[in-house]
Scaffold this active site. Structure first.
Site, PDB file in Angstrom:
ATOM      1  N   TYR A 154       0.839  -1.214   0.000  1.00 10.00           N
ATOM      2  CA  TYR A 154       0.000   0.000   0.000  1.00 10.00           C
ATOM      3  C   TYR A 154       0.869   1.257   0.000  1.00 10.00           C
ATOM      4  CZ  TYR A 154      -3.845   3.125   1.367  1.00 10.00           C
ATOM      5  OH  TYR A 154      -4.777   4.128   1.412  1.00 10.00           O
ATOM      6  N   LYS A 158       0.964   3.967  -3.035  1.00 12.76           N
ATOM      7  CA  LYS A 158       0.534   5.354  -2.835  1.00 12.76           C
ATOM      8  C   LYS A 158       1.687   6.340  -3.062  1.00 12.76           C
ATOM      9  CE  LYS A 158      -3.837   4.621  -1.981  1.00 12.76           C
ATOM     10  NZ  LYS A 158      -4.873   5.089  -2.912  1.00 12.76           N
TER      11      LYS A 158
HETATM   12  P1  NAD Z   1     -13.952   2.068   0.376  1.00 10.77           P
HETATM   13  O1  NAD Z   1     -13.650   0.609   0.446  1.00 10.77           O
HETATM   14  O2  NAD Z   1     -15.032   2.632   1.242  1.00 10.77           O
HETATM   15  O3  NAD Z   1     -14.283   2.455  -1.127  1.00 10.77           O
HETATM   16  C1  NAD Z   1     -13.472   1.968  -2.171  1.00 10.77           C
HETATM   17  C2  NAD Z   1     -14.339   1.781  -3.405  1.00 10.77           C
HETATM   18  O4  NAD Z   1     -13.480   1.329  -4.467  1.00 10.77           O
HETATM   19  C3  NAD Z   1     -15.423   0.716  -3.219  1.00 10.77           C
HETATM   20  O5  NAD Z   1     -16.672   1.199  -3.691  1.00 10.77           O
HETATM   21  C4  NAD Z   1     -14.931  -0.449  -4.067  1.00 10.77           C
HETATM   22  O6  NAD Z   1     -15.979  -1.231  -4.623  1.00 10.77           O
HETATM   23  C5  NAD Z   1     -14.135   0.273  -5.154  1.00 10.77           C
HETATM   24  N1  NAD Z   1     -13.139  -0.580  -5.806  1.00 10.77           N
HETATM   25  C6  NAD Z   1     -12.348  -1.511  -5.221  1.00 10.77           C
HETATM   26  N2  NAD Z   1     -11.602  -2.119  -6.154  1.00 10.77           N
HETATM   27  C7  NAD Z   1     -11.929  -1.563  -7.339  1.00 10.77           C
HETATM   28  C8  NAD Z   1     -11.501  -1.772  -8.667  1.00 10.77           C
HETATM   29  N3  NAD Z   1     -10.578  -2.718  -8.956  1.00 10.77           N
HETATM   30  N4  NAD Z   1     -12.025  -1.020  -9.655  1.00 10.77           N
HETATM   31  C9  NAD Z   1     -12.982  -0.084  -9.369  1.00 10.77           C
HETATM   32  N5  NAD Z   1     -13.442   0.149  -8.130  1.00 10.77           N
HETATM   33  C10 NAD Z   1     -12.916  -0.583  -7.127  1.00 10.77           C
HETATM   34  O7  NAD Z   1     -12.549   2.791   0.634  1.00 10.77           O
HETATM   35  P2  NAD Z   1     -12.162   4.292   1.030  1.00 10.77           P
HETATM   36  O8  NAD Z   1     -11.628   4.247   2.415  1.00 10.77           O
HETATM   37  O9  NAD Z   1     -13.235   5.221   0.678  1.00 10.77           O
HETATM   38  O10 NAD Z   1     -10.905   4.505   0.080  1.00 10.77           O
HETATM   39  C11 NAD Z   1     -10.956   5.261  -1.104  1.00 10.77           C
HETATM   40  C12 NAD Z   1      -9.543   5.664  -1.478  1.00 10.77           C
HETATM   41  O11 NAD Z   1      -8.991   6.464  -0.450  1.00 10.77           O
HETATM   42  C13 NAD Z   1      -8.581   4.504  -1.684  1.00 10.77           C
HETATM   43  O12 NAD Z   1      -7.703   4.789  -2.743  1.00 10.77           O
HETATM   44  C14 NAD Z   1      -7.832   4.471  -0.381  1.00 10.77           C
HETATM   45  O13 NAD Z   1      -6.548   3.885  -0.507  1.00 10.77           O
HETATM   46  C15 NAD Z   1      -7.733   5.951  -0.085  1.00 10.77           C
HETATM   47  N6  NAD Z   1      -7.453   6.261   1.299  1.00 10.77           N
HETATM   48  C16 NAD Z   1      -8.348   5.935   2.272  1.00 10.77           C
HETATM   49  C17 NAD Z   1      -8.055   6.248   3.593  1.00 10.77           C
HETATM   50  C18 NAD Z   1      -8.987   5.910   4.715  1.00 10.77           C
HETATM   51  O14 NAD Z   1      -8.581   6.039   5.887  1.00 10.77           O
HETATM   52  N7  NAD Z   1     -10.228   5.510   4.449  1.00 10.77           N
HETATM   53  C19 NAD Z   1      -6.852   6.877   3.910  1.00 10.77           C
HETATM   54  C20 NAD Z   1      -5.968   7.201   2.884  1.00 10.77           C
HETATM   55  C21 NAD Z   1      -6.287   6.893   1.582  1.00 10.77           C
END
Ligand code: NAD
Length: 261
Positions: A154, A158
């Protein structure tokens, strides 16, 4: 009057969490949005909530180049143009390096980094042809700059997204296409529910965040609106960390929480 009136956006991973919050914020500011996700039920629920005139869905795995191209085409077919892309689909996975399977490594890198590349590639081609500039926003993470035990894939993905953002900004500026990133810290979403359920983990994160709280999808969505809109018209190549200040300190030692000695 909304900040994104008349604009058309693509949001990947838009059916849940940060992506869903951003779809809602973009629509509230007047944009029409293509929601790209593997979760067709989630897309359907969001379309029902926000209205089919404002939101359309594209079932896409961002690792599949032909499907990514179809998603970008759909913005033009359905709404006639493209202005904004929020490349947000991404996944993580915990394992010490010595036990990290190649399959899991490829999954994390494939969705989070290669998927972002494929989206930028096809969005850029269509935005260049359209000839009116645009704003591409890639979701990185605090972990692009802050290493975390158990998150080798990860963190690497990133960090790659943050560098890809810079290269794309360098190449696409001549076409008036801006490319920026967002690096969230811990945000409450379905993806982090398992982690935050571990006793003490969220408290440990908050202890290392000067503002003393985790984030909500709406926090990130407000920054996405700023980067999508003309308010940020002189900004490109930047990844902005929205983490309550956590990047100033250190990430909690996850091995302890996951029972790795
Ligand atoms: P989440 O799991 O709530 O949402 C992720 C979405 O991506 C889901 O709807 C899922 O179905 C979709 N997805 C997964 N694989 C996929 C694919 N191969 N093709 C298309 N869609 C796909 O996650 P989140 O926490 O909202 O994360 C969203 C982004 O934010 C990610 O890139 C994550 O790494 C990043 N992020 C999240 C956090 C956190 O704390 N939540 C922190 C830093 C970065």
């Amino acid at each position: 009057m909304g900040k994104l009136d008349g604009k058309v956006a693509i949001v990947t991973g838009g059916a849940s969490g940060i992506g869903k919050g951003t779809v809602e914020a973009f629509v509230a500011e007047g944009a029409r949005v293509i929601v790209g996700d593997v979760d067709s039920d989630g897309i359907g629920a969001l379309m029902a909530k926000l209205g089919h005139n404002q939101v359309d869905g594209s079932e896409v795995d961002v690792r599949d180049e032909a499907a990514v191209q179809r998603m970008v085409d759909q913005a033009f077919r359905r709404f006639g143009r493209l202005d904004i892309a929020f490349n947000n689909a991404g996944v993580g996975g915990f394992s010490p390096i010595q036990a990290y399977s190649l399959e899991d490594w490829d999954r994390v890198l494939g969705i989070s980094l290669t998927g972002t590349f494929l989206c930028i590639k096809h969005q850029a081609a269509r935005l260049i042809a359209q000839g009116q500039g645009g704003s591409i926003i890639n979701v990185a993470s605090l972990n692009a700059i802050q290493p975390t035990e158990g998150f080798a894939a990860y963190c690497s993905a990133k960090a790659g997204v943050a560098m890809l953002t810079k290269v794309a900004a360098l190449e696409l500026g001549r076409h008036k296409i801006r490319v920026n990133g967002i690096g969230p810290g811990l945000v409450h979403t379905p993806a982090t529910a398992g982690m935050t359920a571990l006793p003490g983990l969220e408290d440990a994160f908050i202890h290392e965040a000067p503002l003393g709280r985790a984030g909500e999808p709406e926090d990130v969505a407000k920054l996405a609106v700023y980067l999508a809109s003309e308010d940020s018209s002189l900004m490109t190549g930047q990844t902005l960390y929205i983490d309550g200040g956590a990047s100033l300190k250190k990430y909690p030692e996850l091995f302890g929480f996951f029972g790795v000695s």
